[in-house]
Design a protein around this motif. Structure first.
Motif, mmCIF file in Angstrom:
data_model
loop_
_atom_site.group_PDB
_atom_site.id
_atom_site.type_symbol
_atom_site.label_atom_id
_atom_site.label_comp_id
_atom_site.label_asym_id
_atom_site.label_seq_id
_atom_site.Cartn_x
_atom_site.Cartn_y
_atom_site.Cartn_z
ATOM 1 N N ILE A 116 17.715 -105.458 -31.800
ATOM 2 C CA ILE A 116 18.214 -104.144 -32.220
ATOM 3 C C ILE A 116 18.038 -103.125 -31.093
ATOM 4 O O ILE A 116 18.943 -102.330 -30.804
ATOM 5 C CB ILE A 116 17.480 -103.682 -33.488
ATOM 6 N N ALA A 117 16.871 -103.148 -30.444
ATOM 7 C CA ALA A 117 16.620 -102.214 -29.340
ATOM 8 C C ALA A 117 17.620 -102.421 -28.210
ATOM 9 O O ALA A 117 18.126 -101.456 -27.618
ATOM 10 C CB ALA A 117 15.189 -102.386 -28.836
ATOM 11 N N LEU A 118 17.924 -103.686 -27.889
ATOM 12 C CA LEU A 118 18.913 -103.968 -26.847
ATOM 13 C C LEU A 118 20.303 -103.481 -27.264
ATOM 14 O O LEU A 118 21.083 -103.034 -26.420
ATOM 15 C CB LEU A 118 18.962 -105.463 -26.551
ATOM 16 N N LEU A 123 24.405 -101.829 -25.682
ATOM 17 C CA LEU A 123 25.707 -101.711 -26.342
ATOM 18 C C LEU A 123 25.956 -100.323 -26.933
ATOM 19 O O LEU A 123 27.004 -100.091 -27.516
ATOM 20 C CB LEU A 123 25.820 -102.765 -27.448
ATOM 21 N N LYS A 124 24.965 -99.425 -26.799
ATOM 22 C CA LYS A 124 25.082 -98.049 -27.304
ATOM 23 C C LYS A 124 25.360 -98.018 -28.811
ATOM 24 O O LYS A 124 26.111 -97.173 -29.314
ATOM 25 C CB LYS A 124 26.188 -97.274 -26.561
ATOM 26 N N GLU A 125 24.758 -98.948 -29.544
ATOM 27 C CA GLU A 125 24.935 -98.973 -30.989
ATOM 28 C C GLU A 125 24.116 -97.860 -31.641
ATOM 29 O O GLU A 125 23.093 -97.434 -31.108
ATOM 30 C CB GLU A 125 24.500 -100.337 -31.543
ATOM 31 N N ARG A 126 24.580 -97.417 -32.811
ATOM 32 C CA ARG A 126 23.860 -96.389 -33.569
ATOM 33 C C ARG A 126 23.085 -97.072 -34.694
ATOM 34 O O ARG A 126 23.634 -97.906 -35.427
ATOM 35 C CB ARG A 126 24.844 -95.367 -34.133
ATOM 36 N N PRO A 129 18.678 -95.095 -40.324
ATOM 37 C CA PRO A 129 17.284 -94.625 -40.363
ATOM 38 C C PRO A 129 16.270 -95.744 -40.599
ATOM 39 O O PRO A 129 15.198 -95.767 -39.982
ATOM 40 C CB PRO A 129 17.288 -93.616 -41.524
ATOM 41 N N ALA A 130 16.587 -96.680 -41.484
ATOM 42 C CA ALA A 130 15.647 -97.776 -41.766
ATOM 43 C C ALA A 130 15.444 -98.646 -40.531
ATOM 44 O O ALA A 130 14.334 -99.147 -40.297
ATOM 45 C CB ALA A 130 16.165 -98.620 -42.929
ATOM 46 N N GLN A 131 16.499 -98.836 -39.753
ATOM 47 C CA GLN A 131 16.361 -99.629 -38.532
ATOM 48 C C GLN A 131 15.473 -98.917 -37.517
ATOM 49 O O GLN A 131 14.652 -99.546 -36.839
ATOM 50 C CB GLN A 131 17.741 -99.914 -37.931
ATOM 51 N N TRP A 132 15.630 -97.592 -37.402
ATOM 52 C CA TRP A 132 14.747 -96.816 -36.521
ATOM 53 C C TRP A 132 13.299 -96.952 -36.979
ATOM 54 O O TRP A 132 12.385 -97.114 -36.149
ATOM 55 C CB TRP A 132 15.159 -95.345 -36.513
#
Length: 321
Positions: A116-118, A123-126, A129-132
């Motif tokens: 997810i961090a990559l 890839l400049k993905e957004r 909130p739960a993922q953050w």
């Protein structure tokens, strides 16, 4: 309907088989001692290509080779993938055979968070909130483990980042599992074979020096590498991605249990705290993924229902003269 259920059941069994084998593989690498980690890695590369080559020959799946050979970009990506997975394989074998199974399992627990961090960084993905929140909790876990051990969990981080980069590159190459493994091991083959030949000239090659059983086990590294991948490929086309996402936690769970119960590795309080934070992060991540998938399915169903409810257009009226 019955056929679909059978396919789904078969896919689930294939998935459990794939991740189960990956989870139990720490039992295999110690059997290859006294061969060192680098020699085991070289055998894995050489025998994987042999096994996959036979499989592709039996299946007559060669049409992808000319297309790949005509694409310098894909060849470059395959080379990167081969280099990254070499680091991953080699470090994992070394970790298991030197008593770091638990730390290696942590690498595959945090791999989804690194992926997810990559996605954000490359890839400049957004993120939702739960993922953050999951990434933040995962970062806190790494800090806790680093402070407790007096050093960063470099084995876990290297395994997680190398496998995440490998997954990113494979996504861009877009080859099937067997085809991708064949291409990657073809890149690895000559350096690996050259290393084994050099060991032979130095008189330090373990292959063939410790009995027929040990020699057969070294040759079996190709089967150990390829069979789970074949099962994974069979699962991927039969079960939803959300199911595969849940099954992926089987492998590090088995590895962790083997490290604690079978290999009797130490689990001080700070390590339990760090793992607990990682498991919390994965719980948040899984909950969010399932919730998002459920919403997507509901939206698709609602759209399909609305389409069926629309009245058919009236047939044009034609006059007869």
């Amino acid at each position: 309907m019955k056929t679909e259920k059978n396919e789904a059941r078969a896919g689930l069994l294939y998935g459990i088989g794939a991740y189960g084998m990956w989870g139990l593989v720490p039992l295999f690498w110690p059997l290859l001692k006294p061969a060192g980690a680098v020699e085991i890695l070289a055998h894995r590369m050489v025998w994987s290509l042999a096994f996959v080559g036979i499989a592709l020959l039996a299946l007559r799946r060669w049409s992808w080779i000319p297309e790949l050979a005509r694409s310098p970009r894909k060849l470059g990506l395959i080379t990167v993938a081969a280099a990254v997975i070499t680091v991953n394989w080699g470090l994992y074998i070394w970790s298991v055979n030197t008593g770091h199974v638990v730390e290696a399992s942590l690498g595959y627990f945090i791999n989804p968070l690194v992926t997810i961090a990559l996605g954000v960084l490359v890839l400049k993905e957004r993120l939702r909130p739960a993922q953050w929140a999951a990434v933040g909790v995962g970062f806190s876990a790494v800090v806790v483990l680093a402070v407790g051990a007096g050093r960063p969990p470099w084995i876990s981080l290297t395994l997680a980042f190398s496998f995440a980069v490998y997954g990113l590159v494979k996504k861009k190459v877009n080859l099937g599992g067997l085809e991708s493994l064949a291409a990657e091991t073809a890149v690895q083959f000559l350096p690996a074979l050259g290393y084994l030949v050099w060991l032979g000239t130095q008189g330090t090659l373990a292959f063939g020096s410790h009995g027929a059983g040990h020699t057969a086990l070294l040759a079996a590294t190709g089967i150990v590498t390829a069979v789970p991948l074949v099962c994974f490929g069979a699962a991927a086309i039969r079960v939803p991605l959300s199911t595969l996402g849940l099954l992926q936690y089987l492998a590090p769970t088995f590895q962790f249990l083997l490290g604690v119960v079978y290999f009797h590795e130490a689990m001080p309080a700070e390590r339990w705290a760090g793992f607990s934070l990682v498991w919390l992060a994965l719980t948040i991540l899984t909950w969010d993924a399932l919730r998002t998938a459920r919403k997507s399915r509901a939206a698709v169903a609602a759209a399909a229902a609305a389409t069926r409810a629309e009245p058919a257009p009236a047939a044009p009226v034609t006059s007869v003269s």
